[in-house]
Design a protein around this motif. Structure first.
Motif, PDB file in Angstrom:
ATOM      1  N   CYS A 173     -16.676 -52.189  21.415  1.00 47.68           N
ATOM      2  CA  CYS A 173     -15.940 -52.344  22.775  1.00 47.68           C
ATOM      3  C   CYS A 173     -15.621 -50.911  23.728  1.00 47.68           C
ATOM      4  O   CYS A 173     -16.037 -50.320  22.639  1.00 47.68           O
ATOM      5  CB  CYS A 173     -14.710 -52.955  21.179  1.00 47.68           C
ATOM      6  N   LEU A 174     -16.426 -51.273  24.215  1.00 49.69           N
ATOM      7  CA  LEU A 174     -16.224 -49.675  24.749  1.00 49.69           C
ATOM      8  C   LEU A 174     -15.021 -49.016  25.880  1.00 49.69           C
ATOM      9  O   LEU A 174     -14.289 -49.775  26.206  1.00 49.69           O
ATOM     10  CB  LEU A 174     -17.054 -50.234  26.051  1.00 49.69           C
ATOM     11  N   LEU A 175     -15.276 -48.439  25.042  1.00 51.32           N
ATOM     12  CA  LEU A 175     -13.493 -47.021  25.352  1.00 51.32           C
ATOM     13  C   LEU A 175     -13.897 -45.733  26.156  1.00 51.32           C
ATOM     14  O   LEU A 175     -14.978 -45.051  25.181  1.00 51.32           O
ATOM     15  CB  LEU A 175     -12.785 -46.886  23.525  1.00 51.32           C
ATOM     16  N   ASN A 176     -12.920 -45.272  26.613  1.00 48.96           N
ATOM     17  CA  ASN A 176     -13.360 -44.207  27.133  1.00 48.96           C
ATOM     18  C   ASN A 176     -12.056 -43.157  26.571  1.00 48.96           C
ATOM     19  O   ASN A 176     -11.041 -43.354  26.747  1.00 48.96           O
ATOM     20  CB  ASN A 176     -12.950 -44.561  29.066  1.00 48.96           C
ATOM     21  N   PHE A 177     -13.396 -42.581  25.991  1.00 49.57           N
ATOM     22  CA  PHE A 177     -12.093 -41.131  25.895  1.00 49.57           C
ATOM     23  C   PHE A 177     -12.166 -39.757  25.646  1.00 49.57           C
ATOM     24  O   PHE A 177     -11.896 -38.895  25.413  1.00 49.57           O
ATOM     25  CB  PHE A 177     -12.433 -40.588  23.718  1.00 49.57           C
ATOM     26  N   MET A 178     -12.673 -39.690  26.676  1.00 50.76           N
ATOM     27  CA  MET A 178     -12.785 -38.601  27.966  1.00 50.76           C
ATOM     28  C   MET A 178     -11.533 -37.817  28.043  1.00 50.76           C
ATOM     29  O   MET A 178     -10.212 -38.825  28.100  1.00 50.76           O
ATOM     30  CB  MET A 178     -13.089 -38.589  29.662  1.00 50.76           C
ATOM     31  N   ILE A 179     -11.400 -36.407  28.199  1.00 47.26           N
ATOM     32  CA  ILE A 179     -10.036 -36.157  27.514  1.00 47.26           C
ATOM     33  C   ILE A 179      -8.893 -36.342  29.182  1.00 47.26           C
ATOM     34  O   ILE A 179      -9.436 -36.841  29.727  1.00 47.26           O
ATOM     35  CB  ILE A 179      -9.742 -34.783  27.230  1.00 47.26           C
ATOM     36  N   THR A 180      -7.968 -36.818  28.516  1.00 47.38           N
ATOM     37  CA  THR A 180      -6.759 -37.167  29.951  1.00 47.38           C
ATOM     38  C   THR A 180      -6.268 -35.662  30.147  1.00 47.38           C
ATOM     39  O   THR A 180      -6.209 -34.464  29.662  1.00 47.38           O
ATOM     40  CB  THR A 180      -5.786 -37.830  30.013  1.00 47.38           C
ATOM     41  N   GLY A 234      -5.604 -36.267  14.354  1.00 46.38           N
ATOM     42  CA  GLY A 234      -5.700 -35.876  15.961  1.00 46.38           C
ATOM     43  C   GLY A 234      -6.490 -36.293  17.274  1.00 46.38           C
ATOM     44  O   GLY A 234      -6.805 -35.628  17.385  1.00 46.38           O
ATOM     45  N   LEU A 235      -5.804 -37.591  17.023  1.00 49.39           N
ATOM     46  CA  LEU A 235      -5.578 -38.214  18.560  1.00 49.39           C
ATOM     47  C   LEU A 235      -4.790 -38.140  19.691  1.00 49.39           C
ATOM     48  O   LEU A 235      -3.905 -37.358  18.626  1.00 49.39           O
ATOM     49  CB  LEU A 235      -5.206 -39.799  18.347  1.00 49.39           C
ATOM     50  N   PRO A 236      -5.014 -37.670  20.685  1.00 51.47           N
ATOM     51  CA  PRO A 236      -4.188 -36.603  21.923  1.00 51.47           C
ATOM     52  C   PRO A 236      -2.699 -37.506  21.714  1.00 51.47           C
ATOM     53  O   PRO A 236      -2.764 -38.660  21.476  1.00 51.47           O
ATOM     54  CB  PRO A 236      -5.189 -37.223  22.724  1.00 51.47           C
ATOM     55  N   VAL A 237      -1.706 -36.969  22.383  1.00 49.48           N
ATOM     56  CA  VAL A 237      -0.153 -37.646  22.137  1.00 49.48           C
ATOM     57  C   VAL A 237      -0.690 -38.678  23.127  1.00 49.48           C
ATOM     58  O   VAL A 237       0.964 -39.378  23.558  1.00 49.48           O
ATOM     59  CB  VAL A 237       0.573 -36.078  21.902  1.00 49.48           C
ATOM     60  N   ASP A 238      -1.612 -38.179  24.248  1.00 46.24           N
ATOM     61  CA  ASP A 238      -0.844 -39.491  25.689  1.00 46.24           C
ATOM     62  C   ASP A 238      -1.166 -40.843  25.452  1.00 46.24           C
ATOM     63  O   ASP A 238      -1.426 -40.881  24.479  1.00 46.24           O
ATOM     64  CB  ASP A 238      -1.960 -38.645  26.656  1.00 46.24           C
ATOM     65  N   SER A 239       0.182 -40.864  26.603  1.00 45.35           N
ATOM     66  CA  SER A 239       0.368 -42.664  26.163  1.00 45.35           C
ATOM     67  C   SER A 239      -1.160 -43.144  26.314  1.00 45.35           C
ATOM     68  O   SER A 239      -2.086 -43.953  25.240  1.00 45.35           O
ATOM     69  CB  SER A 239       0.999 -43.318  27.116  1.00 45.35           C
ATOM     70  N   TYR A 240      -2.204 -42.843  26.959  1.00 45.84           N
ATOM     71  CA  TYR A 240      -3.465 -43.180  27.142  1.00 45.84           C
ATOM     72  C   TYR A 240      -4.510 -43.585  26.203  1.00 45.84           C
ATOM     73  O   TYR A 240      -5.345 -44.772  25.531  1.00 45.84           O
ATOM     74  CB  TYR A 240      -4.262 -43.379  28.701  1.00 45.84           C
ATOM     75  N   SER A 241      -4.092 -42.096  24.907  1.00 44.70           N
ATOM     76  CA  SER A 241      -4.864 -41.875  23.927  1.00 44.70           C
ATOM     77  C   SER A 241      -4.119 -43.263  23.256  1.00 44.70           C
ATOM     78  O   SER A 241      -4.899 -43.377  22.009  1.00 44.70           O
ATOM     79  CB  SER A 241      -4.918 -40.453  23.746  1.00 44.70           C
ATOM     80  N   THR A 242      -3.027 -42.938  22.750  1.00 44.49           N
ATOM     81  CA  THR A 242      -2.497 -44.055  21.776  1.00 44.49           C
ATOM     82  C   THR A 242      -2.866 -45.570  22.785  1.00 44.49           C
ATOM     83  O   THR A 242      -3.497 -46.398  21.027  1.00 44.49           O
ATOM     84  CB  THR A 242      -0.976 -44.424  22.402  1.00 44.49           C
ATOM     85  N   ASP A 243      -3.345 -45.891  23.371  1.00 46.09           N
ATOM     86  CA  ASP A 243      -3.086 -47.247  24.102  1.00 46.09           C
ATOM     87  C   ASP A 243      -5.126 -47.524  23.077  1.00 46.09           C
ATOM     88  O   ASP A 243      -5.629 -48.220  22.968  1.00 46.09           O
ATOM     89  CB  ASP A 243      -3.557 -47.383  25.534  1.00 46.09           C
ATOM     90  N   ASN A 244      -5.550 -46.014  23.735  1.00 48.14           N
ATOM     91  CA  ASN A 244      -6.622 -46.139  22.654  1.00 48.14           C
ATOM     92  C   ASN A 244      -7.208 -46.567  21.638  1.00 48.14           C
ATOM     93  O   ASN A 244      -8.066 -46.878  20.912  1.00 48.14           O
ATOM     94  CB  ASN A 244      -7.818 -45.140  23.288  1.00 48.14           C
TER      95      ASN A 244
END
Length: 1199
Positions: free
Chosen positions: A272-279, A140-150
């Motif tokens: 470790c702060l992470l921005n998981f706002m949907i892109t 369920g991790l979104p597929v875009d590269s930003y979320s992968t990096d997260n």
């Protein structure tokens, strides 16, 4: 015998020879066997070698390539790891664009410093493992590269991750991913969460801490800092008072649902702060999946199967490769003799070939599927734009929060409900139209009236931006009017075109499609005046070549000339681009909202002043047979929380309704309510008839999760006199026939009843006119009306004569007046009431309540005649009904325009693109410009020496105090501007205060930091600076040339001290106690300067009159001229004297305020801090006329 010996010897020879031959033979046979064995072995080795070469030869190309790449990666490792660790350490909290920008800049830095690094660096190449990434995406991790990096950052950071996750994406992912590992989910509000945490640390199971606020519990400190210690070789950790064994397998995740949390450095450094706002990319992908699954289910199923298969295949390939390498590295001696090793190799070869065949077929199928899915891409793109428009609304009101799951449910509903069609393009169009309208209607019911048009505008512009039809510069200009300090071009028509409008026209001429606008205005003043004078400029054609302007460019021109008509212009713009439906929001419909709800989603009424939905709700409960004991209401407040919790608990089982009123008053109990909603109200243990109704004013403490999952509604009092009267007459108690005919004095009772409801409508509607209506917008509501009605009824029945004074006192001073805190507002309230509570009303038939023939008390008759009369009234009332001048409409329209544009500005990101200069450059230049104009601080010592404290000249003291105040202000301005320039260069840290200054300068507003040390001012940044420089110049002239003959009243920081100074001089000169002294006012004929100073008192100038004008011929207050809202007053002479001797005849006592807001904070004197004094101006009309007009004098205007 000899012969025998000879023979024997010969025989022996022969035997020996035979023996040797036999030996040779056996040796040869052995040799032959050896050779045969060897041949056998060789041929076997050959076969094996062939297998090996064949098997690994296929790998050879792959591995040669891999080795070459590894070589390159080995060299680039330094830079890649440097950049990746930078990303992991620092960039987690940032948005997509900023992260990419940072990585690019770092990349350039590395190249400049000659640190070897890859050309196209991505986190997933450097630190990622494709197999585990695939597994995350399946979880369920979104597929875009930003979320992968997260995801990579989560697993590579040394600190435990804290994910900012307003849409719940990260939460879902972690729960799925760790499902098999006995994940424990805890919240800070759980009673036993520390206990759970300790167990997990011991047994090494993962923990997810949800809904973290902006603070973290100190108990978590050792966990976050991983403070372990060893005893007898075992690691331990101390949590609170307990010592627990620390397992290496323990994992800790934290998520927060806050949209924009502010974590202080002491929290941020521990996690470790992470921005998981949907892109946008991630959301589009999800929406695309959903629409494809619904439209082409077989394809989507196949695609998901392929994803799983290819993930499994890749995993197998990786395992095979590892196995081969292991066999190769662990075999001893000659590998060709190791039969088992060879078997492993050859079987893996076959397998890998099978897999790569499968992969080839799969990728072809996948491509086909993707092409079909891509057909539906427009739906996903369009819908994702809508989601981001909605999510920005929370910046306007904290209650406007919508969850992703709510959005997706609506989306699926639209796909199911919209018109079917075999033509894909048409089908897409149907889905998009249905969904957009459905979103508009659903969101609108939860918005206040003031924000409905704003939301339509945001939607329209958002959708147009998605299609690339909006020029960002033009859009920004439309909202702010541009920012600049001075305007080098003279105004061609100062008699009607304001300076503000003219400078906006000049700035607008820099926009691409409006080039040459101001030159055209200079040359064709009369043509443009027609637009300025027009009744509906938003509909008229613009002069000459400008008539072709469309859309936003046209609105910019309207903004420059007639900002009061922006709202209708915006409505036309929305209509042209989106259609009529988007400017006609749906009406309040309780039954509809109820139909859309279910037992697990609370229904939330967002309250506004004057609205009380409870009565309507209870009536609705009766309609759906949930009335009486089936609906329980409780008003929250101190100690009511636990009672409410018990009610809810019972209602969940019985399937009844619970209404919790005024949630904003019980902020401390809100977390408990949130827990009840999440844990107790679940589908399995809730009766389907149960509903939880909540009412609350907007509050940022209201739990976000309830807002997102609940169904929000607003029900505001209706707009306009007619609607307000109608509402009063159609609702209880007037609509109750028994009450309506209850009084003994029917005729008087009916008149009073109508008069009172009209008064009630009047005081509420006056709020729309801003400070002209009321200094402070009071929340008069239905209960004020009800109690006043009952009192009229009671007093009429108990007294012979009508006790008018008593009624006027009760209604004006108690019921309505009890809310009024400003004494000028109280004066107005009683003045308005005197129109209705008067003998004329009682004695005359059809008493007229304002100028004109429309509004009067209808003749005595049955209930229906009143309702019919009200229905015959116009929907929009003329300002004269309120006692205001017709210009008040312009004031009201301007206020609506400002409210609309300011609202939109709140939702915009602060960074702007597309302009010629970056925001940093704009602010830097602006700061430099202001600094260059700001004079040096006043030399206080020099002023004290030149103007010492004297008994008979208080003005010296006034001057000194003013200088100290202005020095304080200019110091703040100067320091903040110098610092902002340093911060932009990165020489000092950009603090929150400086960032606020930066944002304010970006949109041309006055920074809060300055306002705190400043005199009240509503001017935008540019005009504020000009005004400040003029004030400093006024004081400088005073210092250089002595006190002026005419004082500029607006130039003082603290005007009261000047007035006291004038009075003090008079008191000391004539030895009269200062308490007895007041001012008389004489308006002179002079406009700007006087020859000499007066004997006593002072001349002042700089006042503007709002709501009326100064009639210079008759020297009295006169009615305003059309479209001219403010009129400057000539020089006024302040004549001090003894108050007891003043005659107050034929005057209007006109309050003087510092700014047009008229409201400040109430000070100890009972006056508002904005109030200066009252001046008596001659008038030929009764004072009541001007009071109702809201006439006042202002020291400065807003532009």
């Amino acid at each position: 015998m000899e012969m025998l010996s000879v023979k024997r010897a010969e025989l022996k020879k022969v035997v020996d020879r035979l023996q040797s031959l036999n030996d040779d033979l056996t040796a040869m046979i052995d040799k032959k066997k050896d050779l045969e064995d060897n041949i056998e072995l060789c041929s076997q080795k050959l076969i094996r070698a062939e297998k090996l070469i064949g098997g690994l030869g296929g790998e050879k190309d792959r591995w040669t390539e891999a080795a070459r790449l590894l070589g390159i990666r080995y060299i680039n490792l330094t830079g890649d790891i440097l950049l990746s660790s930078g990303t992991v350490s620092y960039l987690g909290a940032f948005t997509v664009d900023y992260r990419i920008e940072c990585q690019e800049q770092w990349h350039i830095l590395c190249q400049e410093k000659n640190i070897p690094c890859s050309e196209d660096l991505t986190l997933s190449n450097t630190l990622g493992n494709q197999v585990s990434i695939r597994a995350w995406q399946i979880a369920g991790l979104p597929v875009d590269s930003y979320s992968t990096d997260n995801g990579i950052i989560v697993f590579n950071s040394r600190r435990w991750p804290l994910m900012i996750d307003p849409q719940g994406q990260a939460n879902k992912w972690i729960k799925n991913m760790e499902k098999g590992n006995k994940l424990a989910v805890i919240k800070m509000s759980d009673a036993n969460y520390v206990r759970v945490l300790e167990n997990c640390i011991q047994f090494g199971t993962p923990v997810l801490l949800e809904n973290v606020g902006e603070e973290l519990d100190p108990v978590l400190e050792p966990v976050l800092l991983k403070q372990t210690f060893k005893q007898q070789g075992v690691e331990y950790m101390k949590i609170g008072e307990n010592i627990v064994e620390y397992s290496k397998d323990f994992l800790f995740y934290m998520t927060t649902g806050l949209r924009n949390p502010h974590y202080l450095p002491e929290v941020a450094v521990k996690v470790c702060l992470l921005n998981f706002m949907i892109t946008p990319q991630g959301l589009q992908d999800q929406l695309l999946g959903l629409v494809a699954a619904k439209e082409k289910p077989e394809l989507e199923e196949k695609k998901n199967q392929l994803i799983l298969e290819s993930a499994a295949n890749n995993k197998q390939l990786k395992e095979i490769e590892d196995k081969i390498l292991q066999v190769l590295s662990s075999s001893e001696g000659n590998i060709l003799e190791d039969e088992t090793a060879i078997k492993v190799l050859s079987s893996s070869k076959i397998l890998s070939e099978e897999i790569s065949e499968k992969q080839k077929i799969a990728s072809v199928t996948e491509k086909e599927i993707d092409d079909t899915r891509m057909g539906y891409r427009p739906v996903a793109e369009h819908s994702s734009i809508l989601f981001f428009c909605i999510s920005e609304l929370a910046n306007i009101e904290p209650m406007y929060q919508y969850s992703l799951s709510w959005f997706i449910n609506l989306y699926l509903y639209s796909i199911a409900q919209s018109l079917q069609s075999d033509d894909v393009a048409e089908r897409i169009n149907n889905i998009v139209e249905h969904f957009t309208l459905s979103i508009y209607n659903n969101v609108c019911r939860s918005l206040f009236e003031k924000d409905k048009l704003l939301f339509s505008l945001l939607l329209t512009v958002g959708i147009m931006q998605g299609k690339g039809k909006v020029d960002d510069q033009v859009w920004r200009f439309l909202l702010t009017g541009g920012i600049a300090l001075d305007n080098p071009y003279p105004n061609p028509a100062p008699e009607w075109l304001s300076e503000k409008s003219w400078s906006e026209i000049v700035r607008a001429s820099k926009l691409p499609n409006l080039d040459g606008l101001f030159e055209h205005v200079q040359d064709n003043v009369s043509k443009w005046k027609q637009l300025y004078d027009s009744g509906k400029p938003h509909k008229d054609q613009l002069p000459d070549r400008w008539s072709e302007l469309l859309g936003m460019d046209r609105m910019v021109v309207i903004r420059c000339f007639r900002p009061d008509k922006m709202v209708p212009a915006v409505q036309d713009f929305i209509m042209d681009n989106m259609g009529q439906a988007y400017i006609e929001p749906p009406t309040f419909d309780l039954a509809g909202s109820y139909k859309d709800s279910n037992c697990c989603s609370p229904l939330i009424f967002v309250l506004s002043p004057g609205s009380d939905p409870t009565a309507g709700l209870l009536k609705f409960a009766d309609d759906v047979e949930m009335g009486g004991s089936k609906t329980q209401t409780i008003s929250l407040g101190q100690g009511q929380g636990p009672i409410a919790a018990v009610m809810i608990d019972k209602a969940i089982k019985d399937g009844t309704w619970v209404v919790l009123q005024n949630c904003h008053l019980a902020t401390s109990w809100m977390p408990a309510l949130e827990r009840i909603c999440e844990e107790a109200i679940t589908p399995e243990n809730t009766h389907p008839d149960f509903r939880l109704w909540l009412t609350s004013y907007p509050s940022d403490k209201f739990p976000v999760s309830i807002l997102q999952n609940g169904l929000k509604m607003t029900n505001e009092p209706p707009k306009g006199i007619r609607a307000n009267l109608l509402r009063s007459y159609l609702s209880h108690p007037i609509s109750d026939p028994a009450f309506f005919v209850s009084s003994k004095k029917q005729a008087v009772w009916q008149k009073f009843l109508f008069g009172l409801t009209f008064f009630h409508a009047l005081v509420q509607e006056r709020r729309n006119f801003g400070p002209l209506g009321w200094n402070i917008p009071y929340e008069f509501n239905e209960s004020d009306l009800r109690i006043s009605m009952r009192q009229i009824q009671m007093f009429l029945d108990e007294y012979e004569e009508v006790p008018l004074d008593a009624l006027a006192y009760l209604t004006g001073e108690c019921n309505y007046g009890g809310r009024v805190t400003d004494d000028k507002d109280r004066r107005l309230l009683l003045s308005l009431l005197s129109v209705f509570y008067s003998w004329d009303l009682i004695e005359q038939e059809c008493y007229h309540m304002c100028e004109g023939d429309l509004y009067y008390v209808p003749a005595h008759g049955p209930y229906q005649t009143y309702v019919n009369y009200i229905r015959s009234l116009p929907i929009c009332a003329d300002p004269c009904v309120f006692g205001l001048h017709s210009n008040a409409d312009i004031t009201k329209d301007n206020q609506e325009t400002n409210q609309l544009l300011d609202g939109v500005l709140l939702t915009l990101p602060r960074q702007t693109g597309g302009g010629a200069k970056s925001p940093q450059e704009v602010v830097d230049e602006l700061a430099e410009d202001i600094l260059s104009k700001l004079p040096a601080d006043f030399d206080i010592q020099m002023v004290i020496d030149k103007y010492p404290v004297m008994y008979d000249e208080s003005m010296n003291t006034v001057l000194r105090q003013e200088i100290i105040r202005f020095n304080r202000l200019t110091h703040v301005v100067r320091v903040s501007l110098v610092n902002i320039r340093k911060a932009l260069k990165g020489q000092i840290v950009m603090s929150a205060e400086l960032e606020d200054v930066f944002n304010s300068m970006m949109v041309g507003k006055l920074p809060a930091l300055w306002a705190a040390k400043s005199y009240p001012s509503l001017k935008p940044m540019g005009s504020y600076v000009t005004d400040l420089l003029a004030r400093l110049q006024f004081l400088q002239d005073w210092i250089d040339n002595g006190p002026p003959t005419v004082f500029w009243l607006s130039g003082f920081y603290f005007t009261q001290s000047f007035l006291t100074g004038v009075a003090q001089n008079f008191a000391r000169k004539y030895t009269i106690p200062i308490d007895y002294i007041g001012f008389e006012f004489e308006v002179t004929k002079e406009e700007t300067n006087m020859e000499e100073k007066p004997e006593d008192g002072a001349y002042v100038k700089g006042l503007f009159m709002e709501g009326a004008r100064w009639d210079r011929e008759n020297m009295v207050i006169g009615e305003s001229l059309p479209k001219i809202l403010f009129d400057s007053l000539p020089i006024i002479k302040l004549r001090p004297g003894e108050m007891s001797k003043f005659k107050h005849e034929d005057i209007y006592v006109c309050p003087v305020y510092k700014t047009s807001a008229r409201r400040g904070t109430l000070s100890t004197t009972g006056h508002s801090t904005n109030y200066v004094m009252s001046i008596e101006l001659p008038s030929d009309r009764p004072q009541k006329h001007w009071i109702n007009r809201g006439v006042a004098c202002l020291c400065q205007l807003d532009d």
